[in-house]
Structures are given as structure tokens and as C-alpha cells.
Design a protein around this motif. Structure first.
Motif, PDB file in Angstrom:
ATOM      1  N   LEU A  15       0.223  -9.723   2.598  1.00 10.22           N
ATOM      2  CA  LEU A  15       0.989  -8.487   2.774  1.00 10.22           C
ATOM      3  C   LEU A  15       0.627  -7.502   1.672  1.00 10.22           C
ATOM      4  O   LEU A  15       0.244  -7.906   0.581  1.00 10.22           O
ATOM      5  CB  LEU A  15       2.495  -8.771   2.675  1.00 10.22           C
ATOM      6  CG  LEU A  15       3.110  -9.701   3.700  1.00 10.22           C
ATOM      7  CD1 LEU A  15       4.506 -10.127   3.271  1.00 10.22           C
ATOM      8  CD2 LEU A  15       3.161  -9.017   5.064  1.00 10.22           C
ATOM      9  N   HIS A  16       0.816  -6.225   1.961  1.00 13.05           N
ATOM     10  CA  HIS A  16       0.695  -5.268   0.861  1.00 13.05           C
ATOM     11  C   HIS A  16       2.078  -5.073   0.260  1.00 13.05           C
ATOM     12  O   HIS A  16       3.091  -5.495   0.831  1.00 13.05           O
ATOM     13  CB  HIS A  16       0.019  -3.953   1.287  1.00 13.05           C
ATOM     14  CG  HIS A  16       0.751  -3.163   2.319  1.00 13.05           C
ATOM     15  ND1 HIS A  16       1.825  -2.358   2.028  1.00 13.05           N
ATOM     16  CD2 HIS A  16       0.534  -3.038   3.645  1.00 13.05           C
ATOM     17  CE1 HIS A  16       2.240  -1.762   3.127  1.00 13.05           C
ATOM     18  NE2 HIS A  16       1.483  -2.165   4.124  1.00 13.05           N
ATOM     19  N   GLY A  17       2.122  -4.483  -0.908  1.00 14.66           N
ATOM     20  CA  GLY A  17       3.355  -4.402  -1.687  1.00 14.66           C
ATOM     21  C   GLY A  17       4.538  -3.822  -0.940  1.00 14.66           C
ATOM     22  O   GLY A  17       5.652  -4.337  -1.028  1.00 14.66           O
ATOM     23  N   GLU A  22       9.836  -4.633   1.669  1.00  9.83           N
ATOM     24  CA  GLU A  22      10.724  -4.489   2.822  1.00  9.83           C
ATOM     25  C   GLU A  22      11.260  -5.840   3.288  1.00  9.83           C
ATOM     26  O   GLU A  22      12.426  -5.974   3.647  1.00  9.83           O
ATOM     27  CB  GLU A  22      10.021  -3.758   3.967  1.00  9.83           C
ATOM     28  CG  GLU A  22       9.774  -2.292   3.671  1.00  9.83           C
ATOM     29  CD  GLU A  22      11.053  -1.523   3.365  1.00  9.83           C
ATOM     30  OE1 GLU A  22      11.975  -1.539   4.213  1.00  9.83           O
ATOM     31  OE2 GLU A  22      11.140  -0.917   2.279  1.00  9.83           O
ATOM     32  N   ARG A  23      10.427  -6.860   3.286  1.00  4.72           N
ATOM     33  CA  ARG A  23      10.883  -8.196   3.693  1.00  4.72           C
ATOM     34  C   ARG A  23      11.892  -8.761   2.692  1.00  4.72           C
ATOM     35  O   ARG A  23      12.878  -9.384   3.074  1.00  4.72           O
ATOM     36  CB  ARG A  23       9.705  -9.138   3.863  1.00  4.72           C
ATOM     37  CG  ARG A  23       8.874  -8.743   5.073  1.00  4.72           C
ATOM     38  CD  ARG A  23       7.821  -9.737   5.370  1.00  4.72           C
ATOM     39  NE  ARG A  23       6.957  -9.205   6.419  1.00  4.72           N
ATOM     40  CZ  ARG A  23       6.044  -9.902   7.039  1.00  4.72           C
ATOM     41  NH1 ARG A  23       5.864 -11.169   6.725  1.00  4.72           N
ATOM     42  NH2 ARG A  23       5.298  -9.355   7.968  1.00  4.72           N
ATOM     43  N   ILE A  24      11.623  -8.553   1.411  1.00  5.14           N
ATOM     44  CA  ILE A  24      12.550  -9.034   0.385  1.00  5.14           C
ATOM     45  C   ILE A  24      13.871  -8.286   0.494  1.00  5.14           C
ATOM     46  O   ILE A  24      14.948  -8.883   0.402  1.00  5.14           O
ATOM     47  CB  ILE A  24      11.924  -8.910  -1.024  1.00  5.14           C
ATOM     48  CG1 ILE A  24      10.736  -9.853  -1.143  1.00  5.14           C
ATOM     49  CG2 ILE A  24      12.967  -9.199  -2.100  1.00  5.14           C
ATOM     50  CD1 ILE A  24       9.888  -9.644  -2.390  1.00  5.14           C
ATOM     51  N   SER A  35      13.907  -3.282  -6.877  1.00  5.48           N
ATOM     52  CA  SER A  35      13.293  -2.053  -7.366  1.00  5.48           C
ATOM     53  C   SER A  35      11.808  -2.293  -7.613  1.00  5.48           C
ATOM     54  O   SER A  35      11.372  -3.422  -7.847  1.00  5.48           O
ATOM     55  CB  SER A  35      13.961  -1.614  -8.672  1.00  5.48           C
ATOM     56  OG  SER A  35      13.625  -2.513  -9.715  1.00  5.48           O
ATOM     57  N   ASP A  36      11.044  -1.207  -7.565  1.00  5.49           N
ATOM     58  CA  ASP A  36       9.629  -1.303  -7.893  1.00  5.49           C
ATOM     59  C   ASP A  36       9.454  -1.791  -9.326  1.00  5.49           C
ATOM     60  O   ASP A  36       8.508  -2.511  -9.631  1.00  5.49           O
ATOM     61  CB  ASP A  36       8.946   0.057  -7.729  1.00  5.49           C
ATOM     62  CG  ASP A  36       8.826   0.476  -6.275  1.00  5.49           C
ATOM     63  OD1 ASP A  36       9.034  -0.375  -5.382  1.00  5.49           O
ATOM     64  OD2 ASP A  36       8.524   1.657  -6.024  1.00  5.49           O
ATOM     65  N   GLY A  37      10.399  -1.416 -10.192  1.00  5.28           N
ATOM     66  CA  GLY A  37      10.347  -1.809 -11.596  1.00  5.28           C
ATOM     67  C   GLY A  37      10.530  -3.306 -11.808  1.00  5.28           C
ATOM     68  O   GLY A  37      10.206  -3.823 -12.868  1.00  5.28           O
ATOM     69  N   ALA A  38      11.060  -4.001 -10.825  1.00  9.15           N
ATOM     70  CA  ALA A  38      11.173  -5.463 -10.890  1.00  9.15           C
ATOM     71  C   ALA A  38      10.073  -6.129 -10.051  1.00  9.15           C
ATOM     72  O   ALA A  38       9.486  -7.126 -10.472  1.00  9.15           O
ATOM     73  CB  ALA A  38      12.543  -5.912 -10.399  1.00  9.15           C
ATOM     74  N   LEU A  39       9.794  -5.568  -8.875  1.00  8.35           N
ATOM     75  CA  LEU A  39       8.842  -6.193  -7.952  1.00  8.35           C
ATOM     76  C   LEU A  39       7.425  -6.229  -8.510  1.00  8.35           C
ATOM     77  O   LEU A  39       6.797  -7.287  -8.558  1.00  8.35           O
ATOM     78  CB  LEU A  39       8.857  -5.467  -6.604  1.00  8.35           C
ATOM     79  CG  LEU A  39       7.862  -5.996  -5.566  1.00  8.35           C
ATOM     80  CD1 LEU A  39       8.172  -7.443  -5.200  1.00  8.35           C
ATOM     81  CD2 LEU A  39       7.868  -5.110  -4.334  1.00  8.35           C
ATOM     82  N   TYR A  40       6.915  -5.086  -8.930  1.00  6.70           N
ATOM     83  CA  TYR A  40       5.509  -5.038  -9.326  1.00  6.70           C
ATOM     84  C   TYR A  40       5.210  -5.813 -10.612  1.00  6.70           C
ATOM     85  O   TYR A  40       4.168  -6.482 -10.686  1.00  6.70           O
ATOM     86  CB  TYR A  40       5.006  -3.598  -9.336  1.00  6.70           C
ATOM     87  CG  TYR A  40       4.916  -3.098  -7.905  1.00  6.70           C
ATOM     88  CD1 TYR A  40       3.873  -3.509  -7.077  1.00  6.70           C
ATOM     89  CD2 TYR A  40       5.908  -2.292  -7.364  1.00  6.70           C
ATOM     90  CE1 TYR A  40       3.801  -3.108  -5.745  1.00  6.70           C
ATOM     91  CE2 TYR A  40       5.853  -1.890  -6.032  1.00  6.70           C
ATOM     92  CZ  TYR A  40       4.802  -2.298  -5.234  1.00  6.70           C
ATOM     93  OH  TYR A  40       4.736  -1.918  -3.919  1.00  6.70           O
ATOM     94  N   PRO A  41       6.084  -5.824 -11.601  1.00  9.10           N
ATOM     95  CA  PRO A  41       5.839  -6.729 -12.742  1.00  9.10           C
ATOM     96  C   PRO A  41       5.858  -8.208 -12.325  1.00  9.10           C
ATOM     97  O   PRO A  41       5.065  -9.004 -12.842  1.00  9.10           O
ATOM     98  CB  PRO A  41       6.984  -6.404 -13.706  1.00  9.10           C
ATOM     99  CG  PRO A  41       7.331  -4.985 -13.402  1.00  9.10           C
ATOM    100  CD  PRO A  41       7.158  -4.866 -11.905  1.00  9.10           C
ATOM    101  N   ARG A  65      -4.765   0.518  -0.333  1.00  8.00           N
ATOM    102  CA  ARG A  65      -3.588  -0.253  -0.748  1.00  8.00           C
ATOM    103  C   ARG A  65      -4.001  -1.655  -1.163  1.00  8.00           C
ATOM    104  O   ARG A  65      -5.015  -2.182  -0.729  1.00  8.00           O
ATOM    105  CB  ARG A  65      -2.546  -0.286   0.358  1.00  8.00           C
ATOM    106  CG  ARG A  65      -3.043  -0.860   1.640  1.00  8.00           C
ATOM    107  CD  ARG A  65      -2.015  -0.676   2.724  1.00  8.00           C
ATOM    108  NE  ARG A  65      -2.489  -1.308   3.944  1.00  8.00           N
ATOM    109  CZ  ARG A  65      -1.785  -1.403   5.023  1.00  8.00           C
ATOM    110  NH1 ARG A  65      -0.566  -0.907   5.052  1.00  8.00           N
ATOM    111  NH2 ARG A  65      -2.263  -1.981   6.088  1.00  8.00           N
ATOM    112  N   ARG A  66      -3.149  -2.218  -2.003  1.00  9.24           N
ATOM    113  CA  ARG A  66      -3.396  -3.549  -2.550  1.00  9.24           C
ATOM    114  C   ARG A  66      -2.757  -4.585  -1.624  1.00  9.24           C
ATOM    115  O   ARG A  66      -1.556  -4.540  -1.369  1.00  9.24           O
ATOM    116  CB  ARG A  66      -2.779  -3.599  -3.947  1.00  9.24           C
ATOM    117  CG  ARG A  66      -2.975  -4.876  -4.673  1.00  9.24           C
ATOM    118  CD  ARG A  66      -2.586  -4.771  -6.118  1.00  9.24           C
ATOM    119  NE  ARG A  66      -1.169  -4.498  -6.308  1.00  9.24           N
ATOM    120  CZ  ARG A  66      -0.512  -4.717  -7.429  1.00  9.24           C
ATOM    121  NH1 ARG A  66      -1.127  -5.163  -8.488  1.00  9.24           N
ATOM    122  NH2 ARG A  66       0.769  -4.463  -7.509  1.00  9.24           N
TER     123      ARG A  66
END
Length: 185
Positions: A15-17, A22-24, A35-41, A65-66
Motif C-alpha cells: 500500500l502507499h502511505g 485510511e485503513r488504520i 496523524s501524519d506526525g505519528a504514522l510516517y515516523p 508516491r511511496r
């Protein structure tokens, strides 16, 4: 639990980020926002640990996209987290739902049942939102309509969950070990 969700969803497919977020959110975001601040780290930690791989692919009408996928080490990490969830992952309702969402990934029914037994033992321990003289207060003893409501709802929910846990443990215990875990779902 965020890392467990990441590993669990990526065990299903790359999946991409944004899709992953969205699934989470659908699983637990209504209670615990992501939040992006928690997910991406968290993603970066899992990539650094060798649990995830990432590749870049062209976006449909946007920038590249990654795309994230699970490595073999990531699969092992997921299974270990499911086999041995932390105590708070068993006692916290939202965290336990996250464990349940991916518990079918454990290939051994006995291991699945062991996790369910831990939750059942926790739920069978007398507890309340309110205590008097060190003892849990029952709904009938609580002062006021709203505290009674809290306790009655908790009791009904707890009874339903305990009944389901007993049924699931019984099903997992009597199933033929040669059956795939999917037949016990």
C-alpha cells in the motif's frame, strides 16, 4: 499499536502511505486518530528495522508516491507481536481489537487461542469504573442514573465479549490441527 496496524495491513497487500492511513483510520481512527506526525515516523522506524520495503511508483495524476510492502523480517515481527501482545494490548479494548483484526495471521490455532485466553482472564477479573472500600461498585450500587448507565453498558458489553471469547477458544481448541486457520475464522 500503530506499528502492528502497519504490519498487519501490509501483510495483506502493498500500500502507499495514504491508503495505509485510511485503513488504520477505519480500524481505530474513530477512537484514536492517526496523524501524519505519528504514522510516517512509525513507517520510517519499520523501514530502518528492515520490516518494510519502499519503492516509488508514478502517481495517477499526482507526484510519484511511496509504496510500502512487508519484508520477511516484517512478517516475523508481525507474528511475534501477535503471539505475545503486551499486557496493555490485551487489557485496552481498542488495542485488543487491533490484535483481533490480524490474529488470523498466526498459523497456529493454539497460539490464537492463547491470546484469546489472556483477554478472557482479564475480563473475568472483577473490575469497575468506581470503587468503594477497595471493592468494585456494581451498577445497582452506583449513585445516579449516568454512572448506573456506564456500568450497565460495560457489564452487557463484557458479558457479550466473554461469551464470544469462550466460543472462539472452544472452536480453536476442537478444530483439527490440519485445518487451515481460515476455517476457524
Amino acid at each position: 499499536m500503530l506499528e502492528l496496524s502497519i504490519l498487519g495491513f501490509l501483510a495483506e497487500e502493498p500500500l502507499h502511505g495514504y491508503e495505509l492511513k485510511e485503513r488504520i483510520k477505519a480500524l481505530s481512527g474513530h477512537v484514536r486518530p492517526v496523524s501524519d506526525g505519528a504514522l510516517y515516523p512509525a513507517i520510517n522506524r519499520l523501514v530502518a528495522a528492515g520490516s518494510l520495503e519502499q519503492r516509488t511508483e508514478d502517481g495517477v495524476s499526482a507526484a510519484p508516491r511511496r509504496v510500502l510492502s512487508l519484508t520477511e523480517k516484517g512478517r516475523e515481527d508481525l507474528l511475534e507481536r501477535l503471539r505475545h501482545p503486551r499486557q496493555q494490548d490485551v487489557t485496552d479494548h481498542v488495542r485488543f481489537n487491533t490484535v483481533l483484526a490480524f490474529l488470523h495471521r498466526l498459523p497456529d490455532r493454539r497460539e490464537q487461542a492463547a491470546v484469546l485466553r489472556r483477554r478472557l482472564v482479564f475480563l473475568e477479573t472483577p473490575a469497575s469504573f468506581f470503587y468503594r472500600d477497595g471493592q468494585p461498585v456494581r451498577a445497582e450500587e452506583a449513585g445516579g442514573l449516568f454512572r448506573q448507565g456506564m456500568l450497565r453498558i460495560a457489564r452487557a458489553t463484557g458479558e457479550a465479549e466473554r461469551a464470544w471469547l469462550r466460543e472462539a477458544i472452544e472452536l480453536l481448541s476442537r478444530a483439527d490441527p490440519g485445518d487451515s486457520p481460515a476455517t476457524a475464522r
